[in-house]
Scaffold this motif. Structure first.
Motif, mmCIF file in Angstrom:
data_model
loop_
_atom_site.group_PDB
_atom_site.id
_atom_site.type_symbol
_atom_site.label_atom_id
_atom_site.label_comp_id
_atom_site.label_asym_id
_atom_site.label_seq_id
_atom_site.Cartn_x
_atom_site.Cartn_y
_atom_site.Cartn_z
ATOM 1 N N SER A 10 30.499 55.151 37.372
ATOM 2 C CA SER A 10 29.798 56.061 38.356
ATOM 3 C C SER A 10 28.469 56.552 38.081
ATOM 4 O O SER A 10 27.616 56.989 38.947
ATOM 5 N N LEU A 11 27.967 56.053 36.776
ATOM 6 C CA LEU A 11 26.707 56.514 36.351
ATOM 7 C C LEU A 11 25.575 55.532 37.385
ATOM 8 O O LEU A 11 24.557 55.935 37.368
ATOM 9 N N PHE A 12 26.268 54.455 37.595
ATOM 10 C CA PHE A 12 25.056 53.560 38.593
ATOM 11 C C PHE A 12 25.166 53.806 39.937
ATOM 12 O O PHE A 12 24.326 53.484 40.643
ATOM 13 N N LEU A 13 25.996 54.807 40.428
ATOM 14 C CA LEU A 13 25.930 55.202 41.698
ATOM 15 C C LEU A 13 24.682 56.547 42.146
ATOM 16 O O LEU A 13 24.584 57.501 41.370
ATOM 17 N N VAL A 14 23.933 56.056 43.110
ATOM 18 C CA VAL A 14 22.967 57.219 43.430
ATOM 19 C C VAL A 14 23.473 58.280 44.333
ATOM 20 O O VAL A 14 24.255 57.592 45.316
ATOM 21 N N GLY A 143 45.871 62.406 35.124
ATOM 22 C CA GLY A 143 44.549 62.909 34.813
ATOM 23 C C GLY A 143 44.240 62.301 33.389
ATOM 24 O O GLY A 143 44.730 61.249 32.943
ATOM 25 N N GLY A 144 43.184 62.753 32.772
ATOM 26 C CA GLY A 144 42.526 61.995 31.463
ATOM 27 C C GLY A 144 41.612 60.975 31.851
ATOM 28 O O GLY A 144 41.370 60.607 32.989
ATOM 29 N N THR A 145 40.992 60.346 30.673
ATOM 30 C CA THR A 145 39.923 59.529 30.721
ATOM 31 C C THR A 145 40.631 58.037 31.197
ATOM 32 O O THR A 145 41.574 57.781 30.646
ATOM 33 N N PRO A 146 40.343 57.768 32.521
ATOM 34 C CA PRO A 146 41.093 56.498 32.922
ATOM 35 C C PRO A 146 40.748 55.239 31.992
ATOM 36 O O PRO A 146 39.858 54.884 31.480
ATOM 37 N N SER A 147 41.960 54.375 32.165
ATOM 38 C CA SER A 147 41.816 53.295 31.394
ATOM 39 C C SER A 147 42.566 51.997 31.891
ATOM 40 O O SER A 147 43.564 52.287 32.850
ATOM 41 N N TYR A 176 37.711 59.244 40.899
ATOM 42 C CA TYR A 176 36.692 60.208 41.697
ATOM 43 C C TYR A 176 36.040 60.700 40.763
ATOM 44 O O TYR A 176 35.269 61.765 41.151
ATOM 45 N N ASP A 177 35.999 60.460 39.391
ATOM 46 C CA ASP A 177 34.875 61.190 38.686
ATOM 47 C C ASP A 177 33.949 60.366 37.837
ATOM 48 O O ASP A 177 34.260 59.080 37.482
ATOM 49 N N SER A 178 33.063 60.844 37.419
ATOM 50 C CA SER A 178 32.209 60.320 36.275
ATOM 51 C C SER A 178 32.814 60.306 35.115
ATOM 52 O O SER A 178 33.816 60.971 34.463
ATOM 53 N N PHE A 179 32.703 59.167 34.387
ATOM 54 C CA PHE A 179 33.264 58.521 33.075
ATOM 55 C C PHE A 179 33.349 59.951 32.246
ATOM 56 O O PHE A 179 34.256 60.309 31.428
ATOM 57 N N PHE A 180 31.906 60.573 31.874
ATOM 58 C CA PHE A 180 31.721 61.696 31.382
ATOM 59 C C PHE A 180 32.335 63.249 31.765
ATOM 60 O O PHE A 180 31.967 64.240 31.051
ATOM 61 N N SER A 181 32.944 63.095 32.755
ATOM 62 C CA SER A 181 33.395 64.356 33.260
ATOM 63 C C SER A 181 34.444 65.041 32.219
ATOM 64 O O SER A 181 35.255 64.404 31.634
ATOM 65 N N LEU A 182 34.380 66.313 32.364
ATOM 66 C CA LEU A 182 35.419 67.033 31.330
ATOM 67 C C LEU A 182 36.978 66.922 32.061
ATOM 68 O O LEU A 182 37.831 67.012 31.269
ATOM 69 N N SER A 183 36.915 66.755 33.040
ATOM 70 C CA SER A 183 38.307 66.453 33.938
ATOM 71 C C SER A 183 38.212 65.109 34.738
ATOM 72 O O SER A 183 37.021 64.862 35.455
ATOM 73 N N HIS A 184 39.235 64.613 34.888
ATOM 74 C CA HIS A 184 39.409 63.395 35.628
ATOM 75 C C HIS A 184 40.588 63.812 36.699
ATOM 76 O O HIS A 184 41.688 64.046 36.400
ATOM 77 N N HIS A 185 40.167 63.174 38.070
ATOM 78 C CA HIS A 185 41.544 63.004 39.031
ATOM 79 C C HIS A 185 41.507 61.436 39.314
ATOM 80 O O HIS A 185 40.458 60.721 39.810
#
Length: 201
Positions: A10-14, A143-147, A176-185
């Motif tokens: 997601s960091l690559f998305l503008v 939730g949680g960091t996806p893998s 749906y979230d940036s990898f560095f987001s504090l929460s993940h859906h």
């Protein structure tokens, strides 16, 4: 080998603000998402009816982080070529999908919003336009960091909730979230039609 399901893709998305008519759920964060109707909410999963949709898709050549980043770069370059040619192709759609097809190959997809100008033929065959018909999709939220490992585990739990044998069934991990987001859906998607295929003798 465990790899991040979404990593830092997601960091690559503008981020480009684009109006939309559908009141997408909060987890879309104001970005464009594939439209669906909630058919049923059950223990451990939701049944959704998704509208027909289009996606740009490319194969992920391996399970290393670099393979996912390379696939994302191909999609980004494709969108840039379209926009340079005068097309208005948004970079700000959710979710990012990583699909494991029939237990073999991984594919990365970006959602193409309704109303996007028809895509011209793509000379680079590594990026394809994928059309998905209106479909019933079973969804498990986690939730949680996806893998990759978490995706596999949640796909298994979804199949248990459905009381189905999903051996070899195609499934997608949606982020749906940036990898560095504090929460993940995060979500696991299994199309009802794919389960039916896997159960066909």
């Amino acid at each position: 080998m465990e790899q991040q399901l979404v990593l830092a893709l997601s960091l690559f998305l503008v981020s480009v603000c684009t109006a939309r008519a559908w009141p997408a759920p909060d987890f879309c964060h104001g970005k464009q998402c594939p439209e669906y109707k909630l058919v049923k909410k059950a223990e451990g999963f939701e049944e959704r009816l998704y509208d027909a949709s289009e996606w740009i898709t490319t194969k992920v050549e391996g399970t290393e982080s670099s393979d996912l980043m390379d696939a994302n770069s191909r999609l980004k370059a494709y969108c840039k070529r379209l926009n340079d040619a005068g097309y208005n192709f948004p970079y700000d759609t959710w979710p990012l999908l990583i699909t494991l097809k029939e237990g073999k190959d991984y594919w990365l997809s970006w959602f193409v919003p309704p109303g996007t100008t028809t895509l011209p033929p793509e000379s680079n065959s590594t990026v394809i336009l994928e059309s998905r018909p209106e479909s019933t999709v079973y969804v498990r939220v986690f939730g949680g960091t996806p893998s990759i490992k978490k995706g596999e585990a949640n796909a298994s739990e979804l199949c248990k909730s459905l009381e189905k044998d999903c051996t070899g069934t195609t499934y997608s991990g949606a982020g749906y979230d940036s990898f560095f987001s504090l929460s993940h859906h995060n979500e696991i998607w299994i199309y009802a039609s794919d389960i039916n295929k896997s159960e066909t003798p």
